[in-house]
Design a protein around this motif. Structure first.
Motif, PDB file in Angstrom:
ATOM      1  N   LEU A  78       0.823  -1.201   0.000  1.00 33.92           N
ATOM      2  CA  LEU A  78       0.000   0.000   0.000  1.00 33.92           C
ATOM      3  C   LEU A  78       0.856   1.249   0.000  1.00 33.92           C
ATOM      4  N   ARG A  79       1.840   1.309   0.873  1.00 30.12           N
ATOM      5  CA  ARG A  79       2.678   2.508   0.954  1.00 30.12           C
ATOM      6  C   ARG A  79       3.474   2.713  -0.334  1.00 30.12           C
ATOM      7  N   ASN A  80       4.014   1.646  -0.900  1.00 32.35           N
ATOM      8  CA  ASN A  80       4.757   1.791  -2.151  1.00 32.35           C
ATOM      9  C   ASN A  80       3.864   2.310  -3.271  1.00 32.35           C
ATOM     10  N   ALA A  81       2.641   1.790  -3.350  1.00 32.83           N
ATOM     11  CA  ALA A  81       1.727   2.233  -4.402  1.00 32.83           C
ATOM     12  C   ALA A  81       1.329   3.694  -4.208  1.00 32.83           C
ATOM     13  N   LEU A  82       1.085   4.108  -2.968  1.00 29.55           N
ATOM     14  CA  LEU A  82       0.743   5.511  -2.711  1.00 29.55           C
ATOM     15  C   LEU A  82       1.915   6.433  -3.043  1.00 29.55           C
ATOM     16  N   ALA A  83       3.117   6.036  -2.639  1.00 23.19           N
ATOM     17  CA  ALA A  83       4.294   6.857  -2.925  1.00 23.19           C
ATOM     18  C   ALA A  83       4.563   6.924  -4.427  1.00 23.19           C
ATOM     19  N   ASP A  84       4.381   5.801  -5.115  1.00 26.00           N
ATOM     20  CA  ASP A  84       4.579   5.805  -6.571  1.00 26.00           C
ATOM     21  C   ASP A  84       3.579   6.740  -7.253  1.00 26.00           C
ATOM     22  N   ALA A  85       2.332   6.725  -6.779  1.00 24.30           N
ATOM     23  CA  ALA A  85       1.321   7.602  -7.384  1.00 24.30           C
ATOM     24  C   ALA A  85       1.668   9.070  -7.164  1.00 24.30           C
ATOM     25  N   LEU A  86       2.127   9.408  -5.967  1.00 22.69           N
ATOM     26  CA  LEU A  86       2.497  10.796  -5.698  1.00 22.69           C
ATOM     27  C   LEU A  86       3.735  11.191  -6.502  1.00 22.69           C
ATOM     28  N   ALA A  87       4.725  10.299  -6.576  1.00 21.29           N
ATOM     29  CA  ALA A  87       5.934  10.602  -7.340  1.00 21.29           C
ATOM     30  C   ALA A  87       5.612  10.788  -8.823  1.00 21.29           C
ATOM     31  N   ALA A  88       4.727   9.954  -9.357  1.00 12.62           N
ATOM     32  CA  ALA A  88       4.347  10.088 -10.763  1.00 12.62           C
ATOM     33  C   ALA A  88       3.646  11.419 -11.014  1.00 12.62           C
ATOM     34  N   ASP A  89       2.818  11.846 -10.070  1.00  9.73           N
ATOM     35  CA  ASP A  89       2.124  13.123 -10.232  1.00  9.73           C
ATOM     36  C   ASP A  89       3.109  14.287 -10.186  1.00  9.73           C
ATOM     37  N   LEU A  90       4.124  14.170  -9.340  1.00 14.05           N
ATOM     38  CA  LEU A  90       5.101  15.263  -9.211  1.00 14.05           C
ATOM     39  C   LEU A  90       6.007  15.365 -10.436  1.00 14.05           C
ATOM     40  N   ARG A  91       6.113  14.297 -11.216  1.00 11.09           N
ATOM     41  CA  ARG A  91       6.939  14.366 -12.430  1.00 11.09           C
ATOM     42  C   ARG A  91       6.228  15.090 -13.577  1.00 11.09           C
ATOM     43  N   ARG A  92       4.951  15.351 -13.429  1.00 13.03           N
ATOM     44  CA  ARG A  92       4.213  16.059 -14.465  1.00 13.03           C
ATOM     45  C   ARG A  92       4.496  17.572 -14.377  1.00 13.03           C
ATOM     46  N   PRO A  93       4.234  18.281 -15.454  1.00 11.77           N
ATOM     47  CA  PRO A  93       4.330  19.743 -15.370  1.00 11.77           C
ATOM     48  C   PRO A  93       3.365  20.257 -14.305  1.00 11.77           C
ATOM     49  N   PRO A  94       3.706  21.323 -13.624  1.00 14.23           N
ATOM     50  CA  PRO A  94       2.858  21.827 -12.533  1.00 14.23           C
ATOM     51  C   PRO A  94       1.400  22.018 -12.916  1.00 14.23           C
ATOM     52  N   GLU A  95       1.145  22.473 -14.133  1.00 14.61           N
ATOM     53  CA  GLU A  95      -0.241  22.722 -14.529  1.00 14.61           C
ATOM     54  C   GLU A  95      -1.020  21.437 -14.788  1.00 14.61           C
ATOM     55  N   GLU A  96      -0.342  20.291 -14.889  1.00 10.37           N
ATOM     56  CA  GLU A  96      -1.026  19.026 -15.152  1.00 10.37           C
ATOM     57  C   GLU A  96      -1.154  18.152 -13.908  1.00 10.37           C
TER      58      GLU A  96
END
Length: 228
Positions: free
Chosen positions: A45-63
């Motif tokens: 669970l923690r790995n999946a949550l962290a991966d989701a947050l990390a993936a979101d942070l790799r996007r451009p700020p407006e996305e």
């Protein structure tokens, strides 16, 4: 809690208590996030949550979608600084993944989990005041924060609808006490009906019964009677 029609589901005070409580209220969602049908384990669970947050942070700020939803969220005190206001983004992702470190925050973990799992998560604090996170149209779930949990019981507890809890405690009509004839969970059955007479044409006759000869294959095992 009774006014909400809920009953507590206590979590053992071992391991990652917060992850266990989250999995208890969202077994299907956590398993789907981890890629299987069973509830996710704490590390999954923690790995999946962290991966989701990390993936979101790799996007451009407006996305970005997840980070804006949790970065300005405050803790339950209301006047506390935003949950993600201190530390770098990498530090926050690491703390979310491990659940430890100076940047670790149960409230940030709950906020990220609520949005990733699609839950409208409400936490009933020790004084009874609620704290909520997650999309407004998410599936509603409730966690409890206990101030003085019982022995072997974690500070975090899940909940379930009281009606479902009462139904689960009711004995199944198919399960009864052990029967007197040694069977388990069954009621003594009625005596079987007497055997019906064989149908006509299968060796039956109206004639009185007569003894039939006994047949032996090989030598007769009975002692021969003495000759007269």
């Amino acid at each position: 809690m009774a006014l909400r029609g809920l009953e507590p589901v206590y979590v053992l005070a071992t391991g990652d208590e917060l992850a266990h409580a989250l999995t208890a209220v969202a077994p299907g969602e956590s398993g789907q996030l981890a890629g299987h049908s069973r509830p996710a384990g704490p590390e999954e669970l923690r790995n999946a949550l962290a991966d989701a947050l990390a993936a979101d942070l790799r996007r451009p700020p407006e996305e970005r979608r997840l980070w804006p939803a949790v970065s300005d969220l405050t803790g339950p005190e209301g006047t506390a600084p935003p949950l993600a206001s201190s530390g770098s983004e990498e530090d926050i992702v690491h703390a979310l993944r491990t659940g430890s470190g100076s940047r670790a925050s149960d409230w940030l973990t709950l906020a990220v989990a609520a949005h990733v799992l699609g839950l409208r998560l409400t936490v009933l604090r020790t004084d009874g005041t609620p704290w909520a996170a997650g999309p407004d149209d998410g599936r509603p779930v409730v966690l409890l924060q206990q101030e003085d949990p019982g022995p072997y019981t974690a500070r975090w507890a899940a909940t379930e609808p009281a009606a479902a809890a009462r139904q689960a405690r009711q004995p199944s009509p198919r399960r009864t006490d052990e029967s007197s004839d040694g069977g388990w969970g069954t009621m003594p059955s009625a005596l079987p009906p007497p055997l019906a007479a064989p149908p006509a044409g299968l060796g039956t006759s109206d004639a009185p019964y007569t003894a039939r000869p006994e047949v032996f294959f090989g030598s007769d095992p009975r002692p021969a009677p003495p000759a007269p």
